[in-house]
Design a protein around this motif. Structure first.
Motif, PDB file in Angstrom:
ATOM      1  N   THR A   1       0.876  -1.188   0.161  1.00 38.28           N
ATOM      2  CA  THR A   1       0.108  -0.207   0.130  1.00 38.28           C
ATOM      3  C   THR A   1       0.798   1.353  -0.003  1.00 38.28           C
ATOM      4  OG1 THR A   1      -0.122  -0.471   2.304  1.00 38.28           O
ATOM      5  CG2 THR A   1      -2.056  -1.186   1.200  1.00 38.28           C
ATOM      6  N   ASP A   2       1.782   1.499   0.904  1.00 39.60           N
ATOM      7  CA  ASP A   2       2.576   2.507   1.059  1.00 39.60           C
ATOM      8  C   ASP A   2       4.265   2.343   1.065  1.00 39.60           C
ATOM      9  OD1 ASP A   2       2.293   1.276   3.381  1.00 39.60           O
ATOM     10  OD2 ASP A   2       1.844   3.274   4.300  1.00 39.60           O
ATOM     11  N   GLY A   3       4.376   1.141   0.777  1.00 40.77           N
ATOM     12  CA  GLY A   3       6.090   1.002   0.795  1.00 40.77           C
ATOM     13  C   GLY A   3       6.862   1.795  -0.136  1.00 40.77           C
ATOM     14  N   LEU A   4       7.822   2.098   0.344  1.00 36.18           N
ATOM     15  CA  LEU A   4       8.665   3.113  -0.784  1.00 36.18           C
ATOM     16  C   LEU A   4       8.845   2.703  -2.021  1.00 36.18           C
ATOM     17  CD1 LEU A   4      10.061   6.064  -0.966  1.00 36.18           C
ATOM     18  CD2 LEU A   4      12.161   4.868   0.089  1.00 36.18           C
ATOM     19  N   ILE A   5       9.428   1.548  -2.046  1.00 36.88           N
ATOM     20  CA  ILE A   5      10.048   0.771  -3.422  1.00 36.88           C
ATOM     21  C   ILE A   5       8.668   0.591  -4.142  1.00 36.88           C
ATOM     22  CG2 ILE A   5      10.737  -1.317  -4.354  1.00 36.88           C
ATOM     23  CD1 ILE A   5      12.874  -1.390  -2.168  1.00 36.88           C
ATOM     24  N   ASN A   6       7.660  -0.034  -3.532  1.00 35.45           N
ATOM     25  CA  ASN A   6       6.246  -0.267  -4.208  1.00 35.45           C
ATOM     26  C   ASN A   6       5.659   1.183  -4.824  1.00 35.45           C
ATOM     27  OD1 ASN A   6       5.203  -2.740  -4.904  1.00 35.45           O
ATOM     28  ND2 ASN A   6       4.799  -3.250  -2.636  1.00 35.45           N
ATOM     29  N   GLN A   7       6.004   2.279  -4.010  1.00 38.31           N
ATOM     30  CA  GLN A   7       5.409   3.509  -4.741  1.00 38.31           C
ATOM     31  C   GLN A   7       5.995   3.852  -5.837  1.00 38.31           C
ATOM     32  OE1 GLN A   7       2.961   5.608  -3.600  1.00 38.31           O
ATOM     33  NE2 GLN A   7       2.561   4.028  -2.077  1.00 38.31           N
ATOM     34  N   TRP A   8       7.265   3.415  -6.028  1.00 38.49           N
ATOM     35  CA  TRP A   8       8.235   3.840  -7.310  1.00 38.49           C
ATOM     36  C   TRP A   8       7.788   2.767  -8.539  1.00 38.49           C
ATOM     37  CZ3 TRP A   8      13.959   3.609  -4.557  1.00 38.49           C
ATOM     38  CH2 TRP A   8      14.071   4.931  -3.902  1.00 38.49           C
ATOM     39  N   ILE A   9       7.589   1.609  -8.057  1.00 43.27           N
ATOM     40  CA  ILE A   9       7.168   0.558  -9.054  1.00 43.27           C
ATOM     41  C   ILE A   9       5.839   1.091  -9.551  1.00 43.27           C
ATOM     42  CG2 ILE A   9       6.216  -1.897  -9.226  1.00 43.27           C
ATOM     43  CD1 ILE A   9       8.487  -2.555  -7.361  1.00 43.27           C
ATOM     44  N   LYS A  10       4.865   1.443  -8.498  1.00 42.04           N
ATOM     45  CA  LYS A  10       3.385   1.828  -8.890  1.00 42.04           C
ATOM     46  C   LYS A  10       3.431   2.999  -9.967  1.00 42.04           C
ATOM     47  CE  LYS A  10       0.600   1.572  -5.812  1.00 42.04           C
ATOM     48  NZ  LYS A  10      -0.341   1.774  -4.783  1.00 42.04           N
ATOM     49  N   SER A  11       4.582   3.887  -9.544  1.00 46.34           N
ATOM     50  CA  SER A  11       4.402   5.088 -10.387  1.00 46.34           C
ATOM     51  C   SER A  11       5.092   4.717 -12.078  1.00 46.34           C
ATOM     52  CB  SER A  11       5.624   6.291  -9.992  1.00 46.34           C
ATOM     53  OG  SER A  11       6.782   5.505 -10.030  1.00 46.34           O
ATOM     54  N   PHE A  12       5.846   3.731 -12.197  1.00 44.92           N
ATOM     55  CA  PHE A  12       6.389   3.193 -13.506  1.00 44.92           C
ATOM     56  C   PHE A  12       5.232   2.277 -14.031  1.00 44.92           C
ATOM     57  CE2 PHE A  12      10.487   4.653 -11.547  1.00 44.92           C
ATOM     58  CZ  PHE A  12      10.914   5.428 -12.715  1.00 44.92           C
TER      59      PHE A  12
END
Length: 322
Positions: free
Chosen positions: A158-169
């Motif tokens: 939901t709010d993990g830093l790496i997952n935020q980057w992955i979600k943005s791409f």
């Protein structure tokens, strides 16, 4: 005449046998301070390590907490709880998970420590070497709970830093912590990151014991750094590598209870449930102490067999423990 013969006989009987004994006591008295310092350690191991071994008989009894060990009846047949563990539908899955996770930690966990130790040994800037060494072994002093908290902060869906980057791409996050495809990789990689620096210290200590004249001779013969690492450094720490390998094989059925118990969840049970977590759930939470003890004894026997077998193989390379 008779007295002389009898005295000579007594002398021959008591003389040779008493000399080693007298030498032994003289040696003990000479190093009495060291033996006195050894006593607290022996008392500790006697009370807290060897004393509790008496409880192993619970594995062969229908243990009742109120009746105690001596008052509980013997199991019929004596292998009742060993058979219960073997006949359990979870036996094969948890054995497979335990062995796979231990194998992954063994295969992927040992080389990084060796590589880091060799790289640090090649560094000539002492200040930089100290900084890297300090940074690398600091995670060893962090608890597993803190390590898992860091993983949540980085990999939470939901709010993990790496997952935020992955979600943005990609527009979609990856469920690292709840995915059966990622769990073992995260488990092993986080364990490597936590312990690689501490392992490197052991190998660095072994490297410092190598005769420096060997490097000077190799350098005078025109050998490069890689040649010296391959032909001097690695053979020089071979015994330490084999020793640690033999010791780790003895714990191959442990697989790291604390780490897995904190990391796993219901979504990853198929790939995360090991012997220790199953025993904790079934044996201890359900108060089945006999089953828990039987499985623990089973693990110990397997560990002894593996250590003895690995030690025999290590003798070929002069790296045995005994």
């Amino acid at each position: 005449m008779v007295k002389m013969q009898s005295s000579s006989v007594i002398g021959t009987l008591s003389g040779p046998g008493s000399r080693p004994r007298n030498k032994l006591w003289k040696k003990v008295w000479k190093y009495r301070a060291l033996y006195l310092m050894l006593i607290p350690g022996l008392v500790y191991y006697g009370i807290y390590v060897y004393g509790p071994m008496y409880g192993v008989i619970i594995a062969f009894k229908d243990y009742n907490f109120l009746k105690g060990i001596t008052g509980s009846p013997w199991a019929d047949p004596w292998y009742k709880y060993f058979k219960a563990f073997y006949d359990s539908p979870y036996f094969l899955p948890i054995m497979r998970n335990t062995l796979l996770i231990s194998l992954y930690k063994l295969v992927w966990g040992m080389p990084p420590g060796i590589i880091l130790a060799i790289m640090l040994n090649e560094v000539r800037n002492k200040a930089f070497k100290r900084v890297v060494q300090t940074i690398s072994y600091l995670p060893h002093f962090l608890s597993t709970v803190i390590i898992y908290g860091l993983l949540i902060a980085l990999l939470s869906q939901t709010d993990g830093l790496i997952n935020q980057w992955i979600k943005s791409f990609t527009g979609e996050a990856i469920p690292f912590l709840t995915s059966t495809d990622w769990f073992r990789s995260l488990l092993v990689s986080s364990g490597i990151w936590q312990n690689v620096g501490w392992s490197a210290i052991i190998y660095l200590a072994a490297i410092t014991g190598i005769d420096p004249t060997l490097y000077e001779a190799a350098r005078s013969d025109g050998a490069g750094r890689l040649r010296m690492i391959w032909h001097i450094t690695l053979p020089g720490i071979r015994n330490v590598i084999l020793l640690l390998l033999v010791l780790r094989l003895g714990h191959v059925l442990d697989a790291g209870f604390e780490q897995i118990y904190i990391f796993y969840n219901v979504h990853v049970y198929p790939v995360a449930d090991i012997i220790d977590t199953w025993v904790f759930r079934v044996g201890l939470e359900q108060m089945n102490f006999s089953l828990a003890t039987a499985v623990g004894l089973f693990k110990t026997l397997i560990g002894i067999v593996l250590v003895v077998g690995a030690n025999k193989l290590a003798r070929r390379w002069e790296g045995s423990i005994w």
